[in-house]
Every structure is written in C-alpha cells, then in structure tokens.
Design a protein around this motif. Structure first.
Motif, PDB file in Angstrom:
ATOM      1  N   LYS B  62       0.838  -1.190   0.000  1.00  0.00           N
ATOM      2  CA  LYS B  62       0.000   0.000   0.000  1.00  0.00           C
ATOM      3  C   LYS B  62       0.872   1.237   0.000  1.00  0.00           C
ATOM      4  CE  LYS B  62      -4.579  -0.086   1.916  1.00  0.00           C
ATOM      5  NZ  LYS B  62      -5.366  -0.857   2.792  1.00  0.00           N
ATOM      6  N   CYS B  63       0.478   2.257  -0.786  1.00  0.00           N
ATOM      7  CA  CYS B  63       1.211   3.524  -0.741  1.00  0.00           C
ATOM      8  C   CYS B  63       0.914   4.222   0.590  1.00  0.00           C
ATOM      9  CB  CYS B  63       0.797   4.418  -1.912  1.00  0.00           C
ATOM     10  SG  CYS B  63       1.495   6.077  -1.815  1.00  0.00           S
ATOM     11  N   LYS B  64       1.985   4.622   1.289  1.00  0.00           N
ATOM     12  CA  LYS B  64       1.809   5.220   2.612  1.00  0.00           C
ATOM     13  C   LYS B  64       1.059   6.542   2.553  1.00  0.00           C
ATOM     14  CE  LYS B  64       5.665   3.213   5.151  1.00  0.00           C
ATOM     15  NZ  LYS B  64       6.981   3.086   4.505  1.00  0.00           N
ATOM     16  N   THR B  65       1.241   7.263   1.455  1.00  0.00           N
ATOM     17  CA  THR B  65       0.638   8.590   1.378  1.00  0.00           C
ATOM     18  C   THR B  65      -0.842   8.544   1.021  1.00  0.00           C
ATOM     19  OG1 THR B  65       2.777   9.319   0.587  1.00  0.00           O
ATOM     20  CG2 THR B  65       0.986  10.899   0.436  1.00  0.00           C
ATOM     21  N   CYS B  66      -1.180   7.698   0.038  1.00  0.00           N
ATOM     22  CA  CYS B  66      -2.564   7.757  -0.465  1.00  0.00           C
ATOM     23  C   CYS B  66      -3.328   6.450  -0.279  1.00  0.00           C
ATOM     24  CB  CYS B  66      -2.578   8.162  -1.931  1.00  0.00           C
ATOM     25  SG  CYS B  66      -1.954   6.878  -3.015  1.00  0.00           S
ATOM     26  N   GLY B  67      -2.646   5.404   0.160  1.00  0.00           N
ATOM     27  CA  GLY B  67      -3.352   4.146   0.401  1.00  0.00           C
ATOM     28  C   GLY B  67      -3.607   3.307  -0.836  1.00  0.00           C
ATOM     29  N   LEU B  79      -2.442   6.025 -10.939  1.00  0.00           N
ATOM     30  CA  LEU B  79      -1.882   5.940  -9.590  1.00  0.00           C
ATOM     31  C   LEU B  79      -2.558   6.985  -8.711  1.00  0.00           C
ATOM     32  CD1 LEU B  79       1.889   5.441 -10.480  1.00  0.00           C
ATOM     33  CD2 LEU B  79       0.334   3.753  -9.487  1.00  0.00           C
ATOM     34  N   GLY B  80      -2.266   6.919  -7.392  1.00  0.00           N
ATOM     35  CA  GLY B  80      -2.977   7.804  -6.470  1.00  0.00           C
ATOM     36  C   GLY B  80      -2.270   9.101  -6.153  1.00  0.00           C
ATOM     37  N   CYS B  81      -0.921   9.064  -6.117  1.00  0.00           N
ATOM     38  CA  CYS B  81      -0.187  10.280  -5.767  1.00  0.00           C
ATOM     39  C   CYS B  81       1.265  10.121  -6.240  1.00  0.00           C
ATOM     40  CB  CYS B  81      -0.234  10.520  -4.254  1.00  0.00           C
ATOM     41  SG  CYS B  81       0.891   9.485  -3.307  1.00  0.00           S
ATOM     42  N   PRO B  82       2.035  11.212  -6.228  1.00  0.00           N
ATOM     43  CA  PRO B  82       3.424  11.109  -6.703  1.00  0.00           C
ATOM     44  C   PRO B  82       4.241  10.056  -5.954  1.00  0.00           C
ATOM     45  CG  PRO B  82       2.797  13.417  -6.531  1.00  0.00           C
ATOM     46  CD  PRO B  82       1.659  12.631  -5.946  1.00  0.00           C
ATOM     47  N   ASP B  83       3.947   9.844  -4.651  1.00  0.00           N
ATOM     48  CA  ASP B  83       4.719   8.872  -3.875  1.00  0.00           C
ATOM     49  C   ASP B  83       4.501   7.431  -4.335  1.00  0.00           C
ATOM     50  OD1 ASP B  83       5.733  10.955  -2.437  1.00  0.00           O
ATOM     51  OD2 ASP B  83       4.271  10.779  -0.804  1.00  0.00           O
ATOM     52  N   CYS B  84       3.379   7.188  -5.015  1.00  0.00           N
ATOM     53  CA  CYS B  84       3.130   5.841  -5.557  1.00  0.00           C
ATOM     54  C   CYS B  84       4.290   5.392  -6.442  1.00  0.00           C
ATOM     55  CB  CYS B  84       1.859   5.819  -6.381  1.00  0.00           C
ATOM     56  SG  CYS B  84       0.332   5.926  -5.450  1.00  0.00           S
ATOM     57  N   TYR B  85       4.914   6.339  -7.119  1.00  0.00           N
ATOM     58  CA  TYR B  85       5.999   5.983  -8.031  1.00  0.00           C
ATOM     59  C   TYR B  85       7.181   5.384  -7.272  1.00  0.00           C
ATOM     60  CZ  TYR B  85       3.707   8.064 -12.029  1.00  0.00           C
ATOM     61  OH  TYR B  85       2.830   8.323 -13.043  1.00  0.00           O
TER      62      TYR B  85
HETATM   63 ZN   LIG Z   1       0.343   7.115  -3.462  1.00  0.00          ZN
END
Ligand SMILES: [Zn+2]
Ligand SMILES: [Zn+2]
Lengths: 331, 160
Positions: B62-67, B79-85
């Motif tokens: 799971k992406c910590k920022t957006c789940g 994707l959900g947010c830049p951190d997903c990358y």
């Molecule tokens: Zn994300």
C-alpha cells in the motif's frame, strides 16, 4: 482562435498542439481528491497565473452547450465536459488553454494553426515555466514528471498535428503510411472515428512514447513523420487531379450541395466541406478562402452552431439551421 | 497490423492482457476496442491497459501517502499520488520498459532546457554527448551492458 489563421502548410496541416501534464507537489491525484481539495488546486493555479494575460473559468459556471462547444473546438477533452470540480485557464485567443483537475492537476495545451510545433513549444514552455515559479511540480530524477497515468510519465508531453488527408485516403494509401508511423512510436487517429471515408479525412498524428525521450527528440520524430505525410498527400492530390475530371467534379458537386442544401446533418456537411477544403487548397476553387472553410468545419458542429446562432433548437431544426448558416457563409 | 478482432481494419489500439501470469499483447481497431468495452481510447492521453504480473499483485503493498495498491492501479489505470511511483517502483520499471522501451527519464535541468531552445548545433551535440555518458553510467549500474555498448557507439558517432 487558432483555427481561423492560415499559415505554413495549411493546405494539408490544420493545426498543431502540444500538451503537458503536470502534478502539484504535495497533493494526491485529482481522481482521489475531495471537492474541497480540488478547490485548493484551483486556488493555487489561480494565484500563479498572470491575470493580465490569462483568465480562469470555473467549469460549473459554464453552461452545458458551451462546454460541448469547447470540446468540438478541441480545446477541452470530452472527459472534462461536466466536471464540476474543474476549471479552465485560457488566454484571449485560446492559443493557451489549461484544464485544471482533469486526469491530472494540470493539463496545459498550446495550439497553433498550420504546422507550427516550435511556436507551440515556446509558448507552452513560457506559460509552464511562469507558473512553475509559484507552483512546484511533482518530479523525480528517475521518472521525470509524476502524473496520475503512468503511461505518460517522463516528459509528460504529447505533440499532435491535425492533418487533412483526402487524397491519400481516396487512393487508399493511408494504412501503409500509418503502419510506418506506428513503427517509430507515432500514433494516428481519425478525428471523426476510425472509418475515414465518410468523415472528413482529418487525422491526428502524435507521439506515443514519453519516457526516456527528450522533448527535442519527440518533436523531431513527429516533425519527421508529418513532413513526409505532407509530401505524400501533395503528390497524391496532384496525381488525382491529373488523372481526369472525377476529383474536380466531386469538389464542385460538394460545393454546389453546400451552397444549396435546405437541410443537412453534421456528417454530410463535414464530408462535403472536406471535399471543398481539398478544392480550395489545390486552387480548383478560387472564390473561397481556406480559413473560411476551416472555421466552417468547426462552427457547424452541433453545440458550436448553437453558441454562434445563440439559439436553442431540436435536432431536426438543427439540420435546417446548419444548412442556412452554411448557405449564408458561402455566398 | 490488422485488428485482431475484425481482421479488417488497421489496429491502432494496443491492449495488454494478463491471464494467470501469461502476458498477451492484443491489437484492435478503435471500433472493436470500444465495442469490446476496453475503456475510452478516444483521447490521446487515455491510459493503455498494462500488464501487472499476478505475482506483484499478491504482494499487496500500500502507498503510505494515499493508500493506493497495485490492484487499484490495474483497475483504474491511474496511480494515487506522486509517492506511488516510489512505492511501486519495481513493478513500474518492468511496465515502463514494455511501453516506452525505456524506464528512465532523460535528465535535463530546467536551465539547460531553456537554453537548448536557443542552442547552436555544436552546443546541442556537446550536451547530447554529456547526456549519453550519464546514461552509460546508469546502464552499467543496472548491469545492462548490451545497451550500454549501444550508447557508447552512439557517442562515438557524435564525436566523429
Ligand atoms: Zn500514493
Ligand atoms: Zn476491428
């Protein structure tokens, strides 16, 4: 408007467009934001733009017909129509139009008539660099611009050129050309759907790849393909005109119908205007200008027609209004 | 290439399918693609369907920022947010390689980008060589020697 200027290679090229996708750092992507957060995005962009040059419009303030007209003019995507949490930023002549909260926080587009990719690139960079001074874009060394759809990351740039290819299409030479273009990562799409015969013969050429390619290389590749298609189309037009009276006949018949029809639907009008456009750009028809045809091809679209005539009417009436409008314009 | 559904029209839409870990690339014409319900292809920015191996999906990261999870991604194409990358970097690298033939961005500092618009041919060439040399380093780091050798040949051509 970009479409009523006539410039370089306008006999074949209708317009050039570049689109950048950008995300604002620190925010999730639009499709999982709530309306308050989406509003924050709009506020951020609103603060970053130069108000002397650009205006921001909330989508919810634009009526449905006008939104659809903007779609017909290719200024916004069809997915963006009806997006109440979206906004549009545009300059006076619509050569820069940005969609806020479409698939990405920002989808910035630059438009020019004719074959003018370089001018689009300069303008879009200028606009983007300017707002980048106030807004930080999400970016990584590894993947370039980080945006919601991973297939577009890297440069996150799409270069598109809209071409009118009636002669290549009549000679059934398009498929071969398009296959070659696809091999070097260039995609081709029919503007009014896949079946080119009935639908105006307008095609959009654009780069497929965005990652690991520099902006310069993307532009170079698109230019290369477009240049060769322009040449082929001109050769095909010459060949058709020299091979007998048929093409000239088709052109004049189309012109005749447009000048006299009392009711006409959009598809037929587009098809006939395509023939007339071919006639004007090959000097078969000399009492009509290319910019007039270009403008007509957009203005007769259902919603654009309604915004121009400033009237409401049903579909049956629409065809009568369209025929009237075309007759008046072609006098 | 002809459409794999109707066999008549030219294929302009690529569709990636993943059945039990066997990846298949299918080509359709726009008409068939929309008839078969493969989402919206009309827009040039629309997502292509991408192969995610079932192995990756089982990881359930799971992406910590957006789940967001990879399953969310395979469902929406987004994707959900830049951190997903960062979160899904390993899986994405494979995917990018398939779509773009590459999985690294060409670094071009903003300053140079501005300059390059007014760069002379000679300057542009120098810049390109520098860029390619960086690329070789990356490729060697990743032990992609064959590609590195190709880039080296490219540099030699430019230096001539
Ligand atoms: Zn994300
Ligand atoms: Zn088909």
């Amino acid at each position: 408007m970009w479409f009523n200027n006539i410039s370089k290679d306008s006999d074949v090229v209708i317009s050039s467009r570049i689109r950048f996708a950008r995300s604002i750092e620190g925010y999730k992507f639009p499709h999982i934001l709530n309306s308050k957060e989406l509003n924050n995005i709009i506020t951020l962009v609103d603060r970053a733009i130069d108000k002397d040059e650009y205006k921001l419009f909330m989508m919810r303030d634009i009526d449905e017909v006008t939104q659809n007209a903007l779609k017909e003019q290719h200024l916004i995507s069809k997915e963006f129509v009806g997006n109440d949490n979206g906004a549009i930023v545009a300059n006076a002549d619509n050569t820069i139009v940005a969609m806020i909260n479409e698939e990405d926080h920002l989808r910035i587009q630059a438009f020019e008539s004719g074959f003018n990719i370089d001018k689009c690139y300069d303008k879009i960079c200028q606009f983007t660099d300017d707002i980048n001074e106030k807004i930080k874009f999400a970016k990584s060394d590894k993947y370039g611009y980080l945006i919601s759809c991973p297939t577009n990351i890297g440069s996150a740039m799409r270069v598109s050129v809209m071409l009118h290819l009636p002669a290549l299409s009549k000679m059934k030479l398009l498929n071969k050309l398009f296959d070659q273009a696809m091999e070097i990562g260039i995609s081709v799409r029919g503007l009014y759907g896949e079946n080119s015969d009935s639908t105006g013969n307008i095609f959009q050429i654009s780069n497929q790849k965005t990652l690991g390619v520099s902006d310069e290389d993307i532009i170079y590749n698109v230019k290369l393909v477009v240049t060769s298609i322009i040449e082929q189309e001109r050769k095909a037009r010459e060949a058709l005109l020299n091979s007998g009276i048929t093409l000239e006949d088709t052109i004049y018949r189309s012109y005749g119908i447009l000048k006299n029809a009392r009711t006409i639907d959009n598809d037929e009008a587009i098809k006939l205007l395509s023939n007339v456009r071919l006639g004007v750009s090959t000097n078969v028809i000399s009492d009509l200008s290319l910019d007039k045809i270009q403008t007509l091809m957009i203005n007769i679209e259902p919603n654009t027609l309604r915004t121009i005539l400033k009237e409401e009417f049903d579909e049956k009436e629409e065809n009568i209004k369209r025929a009237e409008y075309i007759r008046k314009e072609l006098i | 290439m002809k459409c794999q559904s109707c066999g008549k029209k030219e294929a302009t839409v690529k569709y990636y399918e993943n059945i039990n870990g066997i990846k298949k690339e299918l080509h359709f014409c726009m008409d068939c693609a929309s008839k078969l319900g493969f989402a919206e292809f009309s827009d040039i920015f629309s997502p292509m369907f991408l192969p995610i191996s079932s192995y990756d999906l089982e990881d359930n990261i799971k992406c910590k920022t957006c789940g967001y999870t990879l399953e969310d991604y395979s469902r929406t194409g987004l994707l959900g947010c830049p951190d997903c990358y960062d979160t899904f970097g390993d899986s994405l690298d494979d995917i990018f390689y398939k779509i773009h033939g590459k999985n690294r961005h060409i670094k071009m500092p903003d300053k140079l980008k501005k300059q390059s618009r007014s760069m002379s041919d000679e300057e542009a060439k120098k810049y390109k060589i520098k860029e390619l040399k960086n690329k070789i380093k990356d490729l060697i780091d990743e032990e992609r020697y064959e590609e590195a050798a190709k880039v080296r040949d490219e540099i030699k051509k430019l230096e001539r």
